[in-house]
Design a protein around this motif. Structure first.
Motif, PDB file in Angstrom:
ATOM      1  N   ASP A  20      66.026  84.309   7.447  1.00 47.45           N
ATOM      2  CA  ASP A  20      65.024  85.171   8.059  1.00 47.45           C
ATOM      3  C   ASP A  20      64.418  84.492   9.276  1.00 47.45           C
ATOM      4  O   ASP A  20      64.128  83.300   9.260  1.00 47.45           O
ATOM      5  CB  ASP A  20      63.894  85.480   7.068  1.00 47.45           C
ATOM      6  N   ILE A  21      64.216  85.272  10.317  1.00 48.26           N
ATOM      7  CA  ILE A  21      63.495  84.803  11.491  1.00 48.26           C
ATOM      8  C   ILE A  21      62.284  85.711  11.681  1.00 48.26           C
ATOM      9  O   ILE A  21      62.398  86.932  11.687  1.00 48.26           O
ATOM     10  CB  ILE A  21      64.367  84.836  12.754  1.00 48.26           C
ATOM     11  N   TYR A  22      61.132  85.101  11.805  1.00 43.96           N
ATOM     12  CA  TYR A  22      59.902  85.848  12.039  1.00 43.96           C
ATOM     13  C   TYR A  22      59.305  85.405  13.372  1.00 43.96           C
ATOM     14  O   TYR A  22      59.366  84.227  13.728  1.00 43.96           O
ATOM     15  CB  TYR A  22      58.878  85.599  10.928  1.00 43.96           C
ATOM     16  N   ALA A  23      58.769  86.345  14.090  1.00 42.44           N
ATOM     17  CA  ALA A  23      58.032  86.032  15.310  1.00 42.44           C
ATOM     18  C   ALA A  23      56.570  86.355  15.059  1.00 42.44           C
ATOM     19  O   ALA A  23      56.244  87.384  14.456  1.00 42.44           O
ATOM     20  CB  ALA A  23      58.565  86.834  16.492  1.00 42.44           C
ATOM     21  N   VAL A  24      55.710  85.470  15.483  1.00 48.10           N
ATOM     22  CA  VAL A  24      54.274  85.688  15.328  1.00 48.10           C
ATOM     23  C   VAL A  24      53.630  85.634  16.708  1.00 48.10           C
ATOM     24  O   VAL A  24      53.735  84.633  17.422  1.00 48.10           O
ATOM     25  CB  VAL A  24      53.634  84.623  14.410  1.00 48.10           C
ATOM     26  N   GLU A  25      53.017  86.729  17.076  1.00 45.27           N
ATOM     27  CA  GLU A  25      52.276  86.792  18.332  1.00 45.27           C
ATOM     28  C   GLU A  25      50.810  86.519  18.024  1.00 45.27           C
ATOM     29  O   GLU A  25      50.225  87.140  17.129  1.00 45.27           O
ATOM     30  CB  GLU A  25      52.439  88.172  18.962  1.00 45.27           C
ATOM     31  N   ILE A  26      50.235  85.570  18.731  1.00 47.97           N
ATOM     32  CA  ILE A  26      48.855  85.177  18.460  1.00 47.97           C
ATOM     33  C   ILE A  26      47.958  85.560  19.627  1.00 47.97           C
ATOM     34  O   ILE A  26      48.128  85.060  20.745  1.00 47.97           O
ATOM     35  CB  ILE A  26      48.750  83.660  18.200  1.00 47.97           C
ATOM     36  N   GLU A  27      47.034  86.449  19.377  1.00 52.39           N
ATOM     37  CA  GLU A  27      46.002  86.758  20.361  1.00 52.39           C
ATOM     38  C   GLU A  27      44.865  85.761  20.168  1.00 52.39           C
ATOM     39  O   GLU A  27      44.387  85.558  19.058  1.00 52.39           O
ATOM     40  CB  GLU A  27      45.488  88.190  20.184  1.00 52.39           C
ATOM     41  N   TYR A  28      44.452  85.150  21.253  1.00 52.59           N
ATOM     42  CA  TYR A  28      43.500  84.050  21.186  1.00 52.59           C
ATOM     43  C   TYR A  28      42.274  84.376  22.045  1.00 52.59           C
ATOM     44  O   TYR A  28      42.404  84.677  23.227  1.00 52.59           O
ATOM     45  CB  TYR A  28      44.188  82.772  21.676  1.00 52.59           C
ATOM     46  N   TYR A  29      41.112  84.322  21.414  1.00 54.53           N
ATOM     47  CA  TYR A  29      39.855  84.582  22.112  1.00 54.53           C
ATOM     48  C   TYR A  29      38.905  83.408  21.885  1.00 54.53           C
ATOM     49  O   TYR A  29      38.834  82.868  20.773  1.00 54.53           O
ATOM     50  CB  TYR A  29      39.197  85.871  21.605  1.00 54.53           C
ATOM     51  N   LYS A  30      38.201  83.026  22.923  1.00 60.63           N
ATOM     52  CA  LYS A  30      37.265  81.911  22.815  1.00 60.63           C
ATOM     53  C   LYS A  30      35.922  82.333  23.382  1.00 60.63           C
ATOM     54  O   LYS A  30      35.834  82.889  24.480  1.00 60.63           O
ATOM     55  CB  LYS A  30      37.802  80.698  23.578  1.00 60.63           C
ATOM     56  N   PHE A  31      34.876  82.082  22.591  1.00 63.10           N
ATOM     57  CA  PHE A  31      33.524  82.433  23.000  1.00 63.10           C
ATOM     58  C   PHE A  31      32.586  81.293  22.634  1.00 63.10           C
ATOM     59  O   PHE A  31      32.381  81.006  21.448  1.00 63.10           O
ATOM     60  CB  PHE A  31      33.075  83.734  22.331  1.00 63.10           C
ATOM     61  N   GLU A  32      32.078  80.613  23.663  1.00 66.09           N
ATOM     62  CA  GLU A  32      31.240  79.441  23.452  1.00 66.09           C
ATOM     63  C   GLU A  32      31.994  78.441  22.566  1.00 66.09           C
ATOM     64  O   GLU A  32      33.078  78.008  22.918  1.00 66.09           O
ATOM     65  CB  GLU A  32      29.887  79.855  22.864  1.00 66.09           C
ATOM     66  N   SER A  33      31.460  78.106  21.388  1.00 74.01           N
ATOM     67  CA  SER A  33      32.152  77.139  20.519  1.00 74.01           C
ATOM     68  C   SER A  33      33.006  77.829  19.456  1.00 74.01           C
ATOM     69  O   SER A  33      33.560  77.184  18.576  1.00 74.01           O
ATOM     70  CB  SER A  33      31.129  76.223  19.824  1.00 74.01           C
ATOM     71  N   ASN A  34      33.109  79.155  19.545  1.00 70.26           N
ATOM     72  CA  ASN A  34      33.848  79.915  18.541  1.00 70.26           C
ATOM     73  C   ASN A  34      35.226  80.317  19.064  1.00 70.26           C
ATOM     74  O   ASN A  34      35.410  80.576  20.256  1.00 70.26           O
ATOM     75  CB  ASN A  34      33.069  81.183  18.163  1.00 70.26           C
ATOM     76  N   GLU A  35      36.192  80.359  18.153  1.00 76.68           N
ATOM     77  CA  GLU A  35      37.543  80.791  18.477  1.00 76.68           C
ATOM     78  C   GLU A  35      37.950  81.900  17.513  1.00 76.68           C
ATOM     79  O   GLU A  35      37.635  81.848  16.326  1.00 76.68           O
ATOM     80  CB  GLU A  35      38.527  79.631  18.368  1.00 76.68           C
ATOM     81  N   LEU A  36      38.676  82.880  18.017  1.00 77.94           N
ATOM     82  CA  LEU A  36      39.162  83.984  17.199  1.00 77.94           C
ATOM     83  C   LEU A  36      40.661  84.121  17.419  1.00 77.94           C
ATOM     84  O   LEU A  36      41.132  84.205  18.556  1.00 77.94           O
ATOM     85  CB  LEU A  36      38.456  85.286  17.583  1.00 77.94           C
ATOM     86  N   MET A  37      41.404  84.108  16.326  1.00 80.74           N
ATOM     87  CA  MET A  37      42.849  84.276  16.387  1.00 80.74           C
ATOM     88  C   MET A  37      43.244  85.573  15.672  1.00 80.74           C
ATOM     89  O   MET A  37      42.786  85.825  14.554  1.00 80.74           O
ATOM     90  CB  MET A  37      43.559  83.109  15.698  1.00 80.74           C
ATOM     91  N   ILE A  38      44.093  86.363  16.296  1.00 77.23           N
ATOM     92  CA  ILE A  38      44.613  87.582  15.672  1.00 77.23           C
ATOM     93  C   ILE A  38      46.130  87.464  15.628  1.00 77.23           C
ATOM     94  O   ILE A  38      46.808  87.714  16.630  1.00 77.23           O
ATOM     95  CB  ILE A  38      44.188  88.841  16.450  1.00 77.23           C
ATOM     96  N   PRO A  39      46.696  87.053  14.480  1.00 79.14           N
ATOM     97  CA  PRO A  39      48.155  86.909  14.395  1.00 79.14           C
ATOM     98  C   PRO A  39      48.815  88.226  14.008  1.00 79.14           C
ATOM     99  O   PRO A  39      48.322  88.977  13.171  1.00 79.14           O
ATOM    100  CB  PRO A  39      48.321  85.870  13.284  1.00 79.14           C
ATOM    101  N   LYS A  40      49.953  88.501  14.635  1.00 75.33           N
ATOM    102  CA  LYS A  40      50.747  89.687  14.318  1.00 75.33           C
ATOM    103  C   LYS A  40      52.176  89.235  14.050  1.00 75.33           C
ATOM    104  O   LYS A  40      52.809  88.645  14.921  1.00 75.33           O
ATOM    105  CB  LYS A  40      50.718  90.677  15.488  1.00 75.33           C
ATOM    106  N   ILE A  41      52.676  89.518  12.849  1.00 75.66           N
ATOM    107  CA  ILE A  41      54.016  89.072  12.486  1.00 75.66           C
ATOM    108  C   ILE A  41      55.031  90.167  12.762  1.00 75.66           C
ATOM    109  O   ILE A  41      54.739  91.353  12.609  1.00 75.66           O
ATOM    110  CB  ILE A  41      54.073  88.631  11.007  1.00 75.66           C
ATOM    111  N   PHE A  42      56.222  89.755  13.184  1.00 76.42           N
ATOM    112  CA  PHE A  42      57.296  90.694  13.466  1.00 76.42           C
ATOM    113  C   PHE A  42      58.582  90.160  12.856  1.00 76.42           C
ATOM    114  O   PHE A  42      58.882  88.977  12.969  1.00 76.42           O
ATOM    115  CB  PHE A  42      57.484  90.878  14.978  1.00 76.42           C
ATOM    116  N   LYS A  74      44.036  81.952  26.843  1.00 76.70           N
ATOM    117  CA  LYS A  74      45.364  81.384  26.784  1.00 76.70           C
ATOM    118  C   LYS A  74      45.284  79.952  26.239  1.00 76.70           C
ATOM    119  O   LYS A  74      44.327  79.239  26.501  1.00 76.70           O
ATOM    120  CB  LYS A  74      46.003  81.344  28.180  1.00 76.70           C
ATOM    121  N   PHE A  75      46.321  79.575  25.464  1.00 74.47           N
ATOM    122  CA  PHE A  75      46.441  78.177  25.095  1.00 74.47           C
ATOM    123  C   PHE A  75      46.822  77.398  26.348  1.00 74.47           C
ATOM    124  O   PHE A  75      47.638  77.849  27.153  1.00 74.47           O
ATOM    125  CB  PHE A  75      47.512  77.989  24.015  1.00 74.47           C
ATOM    126  N   GLY A  76      46.228  76.212  26.483  1.00 73.98           N
ATOM    127  CA  GLY A  76      46.498  75.410  27.668  1.00 73.98           C
ATOM    128  C   GLY A  76      47.935  74.936  27.743  1.00 73.98           C
ATOM    129  O   GLY A  76      48.545  74.935  28.806  1.00 73.98           O
TER     130      GLY A  76
END
Length: 259
Positions: free
Chosen positions: A186-208, A19-21
């Motif tokens: 136009d209105i777009y919603a973007v859901e961001i899945e956020y993963y953090k592992f050690e010093s690495n971050e992974l973002m998975i954006p999904k646009i709606f 989660k984002f803080g």
């Protein structure tokens, strides 16, 4: 979703969704990494630059991030975490921001001047120089054409609203479908899945929201237990959840822009 991380095929570790803080953290990430907004799913050639964070509007509110693309489209970007109790007001909020910056339509030079302050603060250069650099404009005429397109979109109140959240509600998705189908913006919603592992971050954006104008029938094919929204039901629901002032403003703005 659970991710599995390995190193050289060994020492597999399970990585749970993070989660984002706070929203400031998400805002900063978007400002530094605008490519996380997957506009390429709408047009693979679209590049968006975030020119300014916390753009002060005449209405008193601050737009989390304001950007443009090479075609002169203006992006009003608002970030909200799912845990924020105000998340259900986010559409009214972005519409309010749109109306506020639309008030600059008779003074485009002032609008550019504010953006200039933002680009000097962030990039150490003026807005025109930054646009030229980012979009690799080789001729002065290209820059002038871009600025004219931005001006025309501002004059007409044509904006692309982007709501970024760590989790989207079905109701928000339905409201976005309704607005996109019945208005000129136009209105777009973007859901961001956020993963953090050690010093690495992974973002998975999904646009709606991009489905509406591509394929209305597909976008409308949803389970029967999901409520279908029309003009009356949308504004009836809105009236229950916002103040009378915001409700009346949203209704007036919608009717004006949908003509």
């Amino acid at each position: 979703m659970t991710m599995i991380a390995t190193k050289n095929g060994k020492n597999a570790q399970k990585i749970e969704k993070s989660k984002f803080g706070n929203e400031k953290e998400l805002q900063e990430f978007i400002h530094e990494n605008p490519e996380v907004i997957p506009m390429y799913e709408i047009d693979e050639d679209i590049k968006v630059i975030i020119l300014m964070r916390e753009f002060q509007t005449r209405g008193g509110g601050r737009i989390d991030a304001l950007g443009v693309d090479e075609y002169g489209n203006i992006y009003i970007i608002e970030t909200k975490l799912y845990k924020n109790p105000d998340k259900k007001l986010v559409l009214s909020q972005v519409l309010d921001y749109g109306a506020s910056i639309w008030s600059y339509y008779n003074d485009f030079s002032e609008f550019l001047s504010i953006l200039d302050e933002g680009t000097h603060k962030k990039f150490k250069m003026g807005v025109k120089d930054k646009l030229t650099e980012f979009f690799q404009l080789e001729q002065e005429e290209q820059l002038e054409e871009l600025l004219e397109n931005i001006k025309q979109n501002l004059n007409k109140g044509i904006f692309k609203f982007v709501v970024l959240m760590d989790e989207l509600e079905d109701r928000l998705k339905d409201l976005i479908l309704f607005i996109n189908k019945n208005s000129q913006f136009d209105i777009y919603a973007v859901e961001i899945e956020y993963y953090k592992f050690e010093s690495n971050e992974l973002m998975i954006p999904k646009i709606f929201g991009n489905e509406v104008k591509k394929d209305i029938d597909v976008a409308s094919s949803r389970p029967s237990d999901r409520k279908k929204w029309d003009y009356d039901s949308y504004f009836s629901e809105l009236q229950k959840n916002v103040s009378g002032e915001i409700y009346q403003f949203s209704k007036t703005l919608y009717e004006k822009l949908s003509k």
